[in-house]
Motif scaffolding. Structure first.
Motif, short mmCIF file in Angstrom:
data_model
loop_
_atom_site.label_atom_id
_atom_site.label_comp_id
_atom_site.label_asym_id
_atom_site.label_seq_id
_atom_site.Cartn_x
_atom_site.Cartn_y
_atom_site.Cartn_z
N UNK A 334 0.90 -1.08 -0.02
CA UNK A 334 -0.01 -0.08 -0.05
C UNK A 334 0.83 1.09 -0.08
N UNK A 335 0.98 1.90 -1.03
CA UNK A 335 1.80 3.02 -1.14
C UNK A 335 0.99 4.07 -1.98
N UNK A 336 1.09 5.32 -1.56
CA UNK A 336 0.21 6.34 -2.32
C UNK A 336 0.92 6.95 -3.37
N UNK A 337 1.13 6.16 -4.48
CA UNK A 337 1.89 6.58 -5.73
C UNK A 337 0.94 7.10 -6.82
N UNK A 338 1.15 8.27 -7.42
CA UNK A 338 0.24 8.94 -8.31
C UNK A 338 -0.02 8.03 -9.37
N UNK A 339 -1.31 7.64 -9.53
CA UNK A 339 -1.90 6.84 -10.73
C UNK A 339 -1.10 5.67 -11.03
N UNK A 340 -0.52 5.06 -9.66
CA UNK A 340 0.00 3.68 -9.81
C UNK A 340 -0.35 2.58 -10.75
N UNK A 341 -1.87 2.30 -10.81
CA UNK A 341 -2.29 1.20 -11.40
C UNK A 341 -2.06 1.51 -12.84
N UNK A 342 -2.59 2.82 -13.31
CA UNK A 342 -2.51 3.17 -14.63
C UNK A 342 -1.32 3.03 -15.27
N UNK A 343 -0.30 3.91 -14.51
CA UNK A 343 1.18 3.86 -15.00
C UNK A 343 1.49 2.57 -15.30
N UNK A 344 1.31 1.41 -14.51
CA UNK A 344 1.68 0.20 -14.65
C UNK A 344 1.21 -0.50 -15.88
N UNK A 345 -0.16 -0.36 -15.80
CA UNK A 345 -0.97 -0.80 -17.16
C UNK A 345 -0.37 -0.34 -18.30
N UNK A 346 -0.10 0.91 -18.45
CA UNK A 346 0.62 1.57 -19.64
C UNK A 346 1.86 1.10 -19.89
N UNK A 347 2.54 0.61 -18.84
CA UNK A 347 3.74 0.29 -19.08
C UNK A 347 4.41 -1.24 -19.60
N UNK A 348 2.97 -1.87 -19.72
CA UNK A 348 3.25 -3.29 -20.16
C UNK A 348 3.04 -3.26 -21.74
N UNK A 349 4.34 -3.92 -22.51
CA UNK A 349 4.52 -3.88 -23.73
C UNK A 349 2.90 -4.63 -24.37
N UNK A 350 2.75 -5.76 -23.78
CA UNK A 350 1.59 -6.58 -24.40
C UNK A 350 0.94 -6.77 -23.19
N UNK A 351 0.66 -8.13 -22.81
CA UNK A 351 -0.64 -8.44 -21.69
C UNK A 351 0.18 -8.18 -20.41
N UNK A 352 -0.94 -7.89 -19.43
CA UNK A 352 -0.53 -7.64 -18.06
C UNK A 352 -0.31 -9.12 -17.53
N UNK A 353 0.62 -9.24 -16.75
CA UNK A 353 0.65 -10.53 -15.87
C UNK A 353 -0.68 -11.03 -15.14
N UNK A 354 -0.92 -12.39 -15.21
CA UNK A 354 -2.08 -12.64 -14.36
C UNK A 354 -2.01 -12.44 -13.00
N UNK A 355 -0.73 -12.73 -12.63
CA UNK A 355 -0.59 -12.32 -10.86
C UNK A 355 0.84 -11.78 -10.71
N UNK A 356 1.19 -11.39 -9.52
CA UNK A 356 2.37 -10.74 -9.18
C UNK A 356 3.62 -11.75 -9.58
#
Ligand SMILES: [Zn+2]
Ligand SMILES: [Zn+2]
Length: 509
Positions: A334-356
């Protein structure tokens, strides 16, 4: 909201259908700074599509541009090609179709690696196929309007009869032909080489619109609605200022929505420019960074933010930071990073991993990569501490390969070491021997864990009245044959208990 979503929503207010354009002149190695343009545009393209818009991403390789000069990375005999279109100059390595391809090919491969798959157009083909035919006629017909715009806005001093088309000289092949007369469809021209000739402008590939006209012309040709560009084009009186006017007054086309991005600086060296050699190519960066981390660099910062690219410790920090976003995305941190989820999503070249995926701190990996002789050995070491699943192996292998390359070419010396697989030829003093004897006794009893190893070293040093600093130096000496090394706890853990105990015994008996 993430910046890409902000721009996408603005675009959708203008209309539902969009063409997002990006372009680069392949006159030299295409560097990581150029990637900012492409990735910024691609993120907006993704956002547009997710929001239900119809979007097309195009990439234009400016292969018909002339070679401007002999760049520092070129052999001096390239002098004779200056002024010729890049698509007609031989490639420096002799392995490509032409000069432009030589620099474009690795870049386009890099784009694939980072998940960017635009529709690609090459300018010399567009010209040769006559795609620019109409735009050329319009420019010549309205030459006076263009002259006026360039004089008033760009403060250019142009010859009275200057015409907005550089003719490719039929004698020397250079784009140095200046039009002396125009009577549709024929232009007569005179080249710097003194050749005079005439050509039919309905024919493809006879010449090229200068950049300031070419740019708005292609907006119209491709119906471009969005374009990102560097601040050099955005300067007052620059090509964006004149481009807007030419689009409206000459091509009767509404200019695309602009986005000005900031240059990338190479730490300690300044803004990246292929022409000055202050640059690191996109291809090279992908040898030291996983593609998702490279994307992350551009997704995290707004395009107008300055980025200082550091190929030293900066690489470790960047990957660690990416990993943090990943943990936040998967909800384990849990960390208050700005737009963390969206930044992570847009950082994926192709698919997002199903799990960590398993996250091994990059600094640890840098240590283990120097202990194991190959990936299999590295895996063995990692398995002592981490539970690795099959799912993790591809990513781990990729990261391992990148870190090995980084260690070889970019890593600061302090981080590098050479493990002495056999007992090194170093002298140790009696005090050191005493310390090691006591250390061995304690080590035999403890659980082989980084934290415990670290505190044990401190404890034994204290008990034996041996300065802590010297204690660590002694350990590095018998393992690395030098006085410094990576953080001892994790380092010793990675070496394995048996190896370390045996080495100590080698020195005290
Ligand atoms: Zn080549
Ligand atoms: Zn000529």
């Amino acid at each position: 909201m993430h910046w890409a979503d902000v721009v996408a929503e603005k675009l959708l207010k203008r209309g539902e259908k969009h063409v997002l354009a990006t372009a680069i002149t392949p006159s030299g190695p295409i560097h990581v700074g150029n990637l900012r343009e492409v990735l910024t545009t691609e993120a907006i393209y993704r956002a547009l599509k997710e929001k239900g818009g119809k979007a097309e991403l195009i990439y234009i390789g400016d292969t018909f541009d002339p070679l401007r000069k002999v760049y520092p990375f070129l052999p001096s005999h390239y002098e004779k090609w200056v002024g010729m279109p890049l698509s007609e100059i031989p490639c420096p390595c002799e392995g490509h179709k032409n000069y432009a391809e030589h620099f474009l090919e690795p870049f386009l491969n890099s784009l694939k690696d980072i998940g960017v798959t635009p529709k690609i157009y090459l300018a010399h083909e567009l010209y040769e196929k006559g795609i620019y035919k109409e735009a050329i006629k319009t420019a010549l017909d309205k030459a006076e309007v263009i002259r006026e715009i360039l004089t008033n806005i760009a403060k250019r001093e142009l010859p009275k009869h200057w015409m907005p088309l550089s003719i490719k000289c039929e004698n020397c092949g250079k784009l140095y032909g200046e039009i002396t007369n125009y009577e549709y469809p024929i232009v007569t021209y005179k080249c710097k080489c003194n050749f005079e000739g005439e050509v039919d402008i309905r024919k493809g590939g006879i010449g090229k619109l200068p950049w300031r006209i070419d740019w708005p012309a292609r907006w119209k040709i491709f119906k471009v609605t969005f374009e990102a560009f560097g601040k050099d084009h955005a300067a007052a009186g620059g090509s964006w200022d004149t481009g807007k006017e030419i689009a409206k007054k000459v091509y009767e086309y509404e200019p695309p929505m602009p986005l000005v991005y900031e240059f990338i600086h190479l730490k300690g060296k300044g803004a990246m420019h292929a022409s000055t050699g202050v640059a690191i190519s996109a291809e090279e960066v992908l040898k030291i960074l996983p593609p998702e981390v490279l994307r992350f660099l551009f997704m995290k910062y707004e395009p107008y933010r300055h980025i200082e690219f550091d190929t030293g410790y900066g690489i470790l920090d960047l990957v660690d930071e990416y990993d943090k976003y990943e943990r936040v995305y998967f909800g384990v941190e849990k960390e208050d990073l700005k737009n963390a989820r969206r930044v992570y999503e847009l950082s994926q070249p192709y698919e997002i991993a199903q799990k960590l995926p398993i996250i091994i701190p990059y600094r640890h990996l840098a240590v283990v990569a120097q202990i194991g002789k190959n990936f299999e050995e590295v895996l063995e070491i990692l398995k002592r501490k981490y539970k690795l699943e099959k799912f993790d192996l591809n990513r781990l292998k990729e990261r391992y390969e990148k870190i090995v390359y980084w260690l070889k070419k970019y890593a600061p010396d302090e981080i590098k070491f050479e493990l002495q697989y056999e007992k090194p030829n170093v002298e140790i003093k009696n005090a050191e021997k005493d310390f090691l004897k006591n250390l061995l006794e304690k080590f035999e009893k403890i659980e082989w864990d980084a934290e415990k190893i670290h505190t044990t070293i401190h404890e034994v040093a204290k008990e034996t009245n041996f300065p802590a600093k010297k204690a660590f130096q002694t350990i590095y000496k018998i393992l690395l044959a030098k006085k410094q090394g990576p953080r001892a706890g994790y380092f010793l853990q990675s070496l394995g208990k048996n190896f370390v105990l045996k080495r100590i015994k080698d020195f005290i008996t």
